[in-house]
Design an enzyme around this catalytic site. Sequence first.
Site, PDB file in Angstrom:
ATOM      1  N   SER A 108      -7.279   0.466   7.228  1.00 58.15           N
ATOM      2  CA  SER A 108      -6.770   1.128   8.422  1.00 58.15           C
ATOM      3  C   SER A 108      -6.009   0.128   9.299  1.00 58.15           C
ATOM      4  O   SER A 108      -5.013  -0.442   8.848  1.00 58.15           O
ATOM      5  CB  SER A 108      -7.927   1.792   9.166  1.00 58.15           C
ATOM      6  OG  SER A 108      -7.461   2.717  10.108  1.00 58.15           O
TER       7      SER A 108
ATOM      8  N   HIS B  88      -9.956   9.664   5.524  1.00 60.42           N
ATOM      9  CA  HIS B  88      -9.917   8.316   6.093  1.00 60.42           C
ATOM     10  C   HIS B  88     -11.339   7.759   6.148  1.00 60.42           C
ATOM     11  O   HIS B  88     -12.295   8.494   6.399  1.00 60.42           O
ATOM     12  CB  HIS B  88      -9.328   8.391   7.503  1.00 60.42           C
ATOM     13  CG  HIS B  88      -8.884   7.073   8.058  1.00 60.42           C
ATOM     14  ND1 HIS B  88      -7.698   6.477   7.713  1.00 60.42           N
ATOM     15  CD2 HIS B  88      -9.483   6.233   8.928  1.00 60.42           C
ATOM     16  CE1 HIS B  88      -7.570   5.349   8.361  1.00 60.42           C
ATOM     17  NE2 HIS B  88      -8.647   5.162   9.108  1.00 60.42           N
TER      18      HIS B  88
ATOM     19  N   ASP C  87      -5.960  12.746   5.562  1.00 59.14           N
ATOM     20  CA  ASP C  87      -5.823  11.615   6.476  1.00 59.14           C
ATOM     21  C   ASP C  87      -4.464  11.680   7.150  1.00 59.14           C
ATOM     22  O   ASP C  87      -3.438  11.739   6.457  1.00 59.14           O
ATOM     23  CB  ASP C  87      -5.973  10.312   5.696  1.00 59.14           C
ATOM     24  CG  ASP C  87      -6.000   9.073   6.574  1.00 59.14           C
ATOM     25  OD1 ASP C  87      -5.786   9.189   7.795  1.00 59.14           O
ATOM     26  OD2 ASP C  87      -6.224   7.980   6.033  1.00 59.14           O
TER      27      ASP C  87
END
Length: 364
Positions: free
Chosen positions: A210, A334, A304
């Site tokens: 991320s 995610h 996501d």
Amino acid sequence: MQKHHYLAAATLLGLAVAIGGCARDPQKRSVSELAVSGTKSMLRADADMQTVLNKLAGLDGKAIEKTAPPEARQQPTLADAVKGVLTDDKRSTDPQTLVPGVTTREVTIPGAAGNLPATVYTPAGSGPHPVVLYFHGGGWVIADRTVYDAGARGLAKQADAVVVSVDYRRAPEYKFPAAHDDALAAYKWLTTHAQSLQGDPQRLALAGESAGGNLAVATAIAARDAGLPAPRHILAVYPVAQADTHTASYEKYADAMPLNRPMMLWFVDQISRTPADVQDPRISLVKANLRGLAPVTLINAEIDPLRDDGAQLQQALVQAGVSVERKVYEGVTHEFFGAAAVVEKAQQAQAYAGQRLKADLTAR
């Protein structure tokens, strides 16, 4: 929150209804409400992923975008949900049981403005091992290396490498580019101190999830520009790579769990001083000079908002002549990468990431 600052960031990101989407709007649904809202994103989740999402919803945390950063950092995480699922299944939650053969120790590493805590994950064997510098996620604001233990630990096992997971300075206490400066400082230190970790300084890689996936790529670029030894591989798992929140995946999964558009806008507001910060090529990687980078592996989840960030970054890397391979895992969200103890696609993704890292790190 400074409302004018949020609106500037929202305008930059292309939100036509910034006021209605304010991160502290009391009418916005909670995490648990989103989990049971019947959105398209939730209906597409694999059964094992949905079990984790249901457990997360049952922990009844507050929506991140409705809190101040100190409170946001106390909210339940997907890692907590994984532990809950393991407990429900009467399985061990001990990381050493879940990922045998990997030992850990705590160290400190010089950052750009002081020492940074880090966890060193060492696989079996005497070494010297290749070394992967790993950056956790959390929008540069929440979470730390302990929350992302499972991803780093899994990579140490799958890549047969020492993994150094480092905590960088977080916003809003330390605005952009503090995290990026710390990431580069940690990598610079590693190029000359890998041997102290049973590592081989000639076989280094960068990885992250991320916001940490963004840091991995940005650090490779900064290392190139600083004339530091280049990493042999870059692994970016669902990285933040651009600033437009009107991509197809942002539109489709605007209210997904555990990451959604309001959270991303909140992260942007916390990290940036001005709207220009979000357009900086260290955050908007698709605008960076990517030429000459080591081979890149991109991993995305289908459910996501950041799915298409990966696609755009892949295209930019190809145009820059960089070797890149990308996989999108259907049926997961995610943060799935660290859920390998209970989610099959996470096991597959960690194995794939390990294979890609090994391919470039095993050659002497």
